[in-house]
Write a protein that holds these residues in place. Structure first.
Motif, PDB file in Angstrom:
ATOM      1  N   ASP A 166     -76.966  52.363  86.506  1.00 21.20           N
ATOM      2  CA  ASP A 166     -77.748  51.632  85.494  1.00 21.20           C
ATOM      3  C   ASP A 166     -78.786  50.742  86.136  1.00 21.20           C
ATOM      4  O   ASP A 166     -79.892  50.626  85.660  1.00 21.20           O
ATOM      5  CB  ASP A 166     -76.804  50.791  84.619  1.00 21.20           C
ATOM      6  CG  ASP A 166     -75.862  51.670  83.792  1.00 21.20           C
ATOM      7  OD1 ASP A 166     -76.285  52.792  83.423  1.00 21.20           O
ATOM      8  OD2 ASP A 166     -74.733  51.241  83.541  1.00 21.20           O
ATOM      9  N   VAL A 167     -78.412  50.096  87.248  1.00 23.16           N
ATOM     10  CA  VAL A 167     -79.319  49.178  87.930  1.00 23.16           C
ATOM     11  C   VAL A 167     -80.023  49.946  89.044  1.00 23.16           C
ATOM     12  O   VAL A 167     -79.376  50.432  89.966  1.00 23.16           O
ATOM     13  CB  VAL A 167     -78.544  47.975  88.512  1.00 23.16           C
ATOM     14  CG1 VAL A 167     -79.482  47.055  89.260  1.00 23.16           C
ATOM     15  CG2 VAL A 167     -77.809  47.236  87.408  1.00 23.16           C
ATOM     16  N   LYS A 168     -81.330  50.089  88.947  1.00 21.48           N
ATOM     17  CA  LYS A 168     -82.095  50.845  89.942  1.00 21.48           C
ATOM     18  C   LYS A 168     -82.427  50.012  91.164  1.00 21.48           C
ATOM     19  O   LYS A 168     -82.534  50.516  92.251  1.00 21.48           O
ATOM     20  CB  LYS A 168     -83.410  51.358  89.334  1.00 21.48           C
ATOM     21  CG  LYS A 168     -83.215  52.224  88.107  1.00 21.48           C
ATOM     22  CD  LYS A 168     -82.570  53.539  88.472  1.00 21.48           C
ATOM     23  CE  LYS A 168     -82.500  54.411  87.248  1.00 21.48           C
ATOM     24  NZ  LYS A 168     -81.526  55.409  87.252  1.00 21.48           N
ATOM     25  N   THR A 170     -82.159  45.654  92.737  1.00 23.21           N
ATOM     26  CA  THR A 170     -81.761  44.266  92.512  1.00 23.21           C
ATOM     27  C   THR A 170     -82.157  43.447  93.708  1.00 23.21           C
ATOM     28  O   THR A 170     -82.478  43.967  94.756  1.00 23.21           O
ATOM     29  CB  THR A 170     -80.246  44.182  92.251  1.00 23.21           C
ATOM     30  OG1 THR A 170     -79.906  42.840  91.902  1.00 23.21           O
ATOM     31  CG2 THR A 170     -79.449  44.607  93.473  1.00 23.21           C
TER      32      THR A 170
END
Length: 171
Positions: A166-168, A170
């Motif tokens: 979901d998180v590409k 950070t």
């Protein structure tokens, strides 16, 4: 070398030689992979030239032969001295977390497959490398290349597809 004006080109001819310490012509040829899987957990899967084998145990030097289509179906493994892949090693993709423990994993002339584009690996796959900083280094090709002492080396084909994240990115 920039020192001679009369020589401006040279030719190289390469020979493929993938081995632990010397050329082994028997293993560098392409071989057709079996259509059916051999299950890692089945002793019959480790039969070579009609000789019944045994499921690898701790400290073994495991070799996946050039024609083998091996399916790693264990959840966890003992710590192997090495794993050499010359055929195909596919990690079973049924939602179960998997761990392979070894000092060295060498995908020499084979295929290491963790999931596919059509069916990404849905669980967690861990390659746990063992060894201490002071341990002897692994050398390839008659000590021409130093590999360290916790090694995953790939001179074959390695494909890994996992579930989408979901998180590409950070910070």
């Amino acid at each position: 070398d920039g020192q001679r004006n009369d020589t401006t080109r040279f030719e190289l001819e390469g020979d493929e030689c993938i081995s632990w310490g010397n050329c082994n012509a028997d293993l560098t040829e392409d071989a057709e992979i079996e259509a059916n899987y051999r299950r890692w957990s089945d002793p019959d899967s480790w039969t070579l030239n009609g000789v019944q084998g045994e499921v690898p145990v701790a400290d073994d030097e495991v070799v996946i032969q050039p024609t083998w289509n091996m399916l790693y179906d264990l959840e966890d493994s003992p710590v192997f001295k090495s794993i050499e892949i010359n055929g195909r090693l596919t990690i079973e993709n049924n939602g179960t977390d998997r761990i392979i423990r070894s000092f060295l994993i060498f995908n020499r002339k084979g295929d290491l497959v963790v999931g596919t584009e059509a069916e990404p690996f849905t669980a967690s796959m861990t390659f746990e490398l063992h060894g201490e900083r002071k341990d002897r280094d692994v050398y390839f090709h008659t000590k021409m290349f130093e590999g360290g002492n916790k090694v995953i080396a790939n001179t074959g084909n390695m494909t890994m597809y996992g579930k989408p994240v979901d998180v590409k990115a950070t910070r």
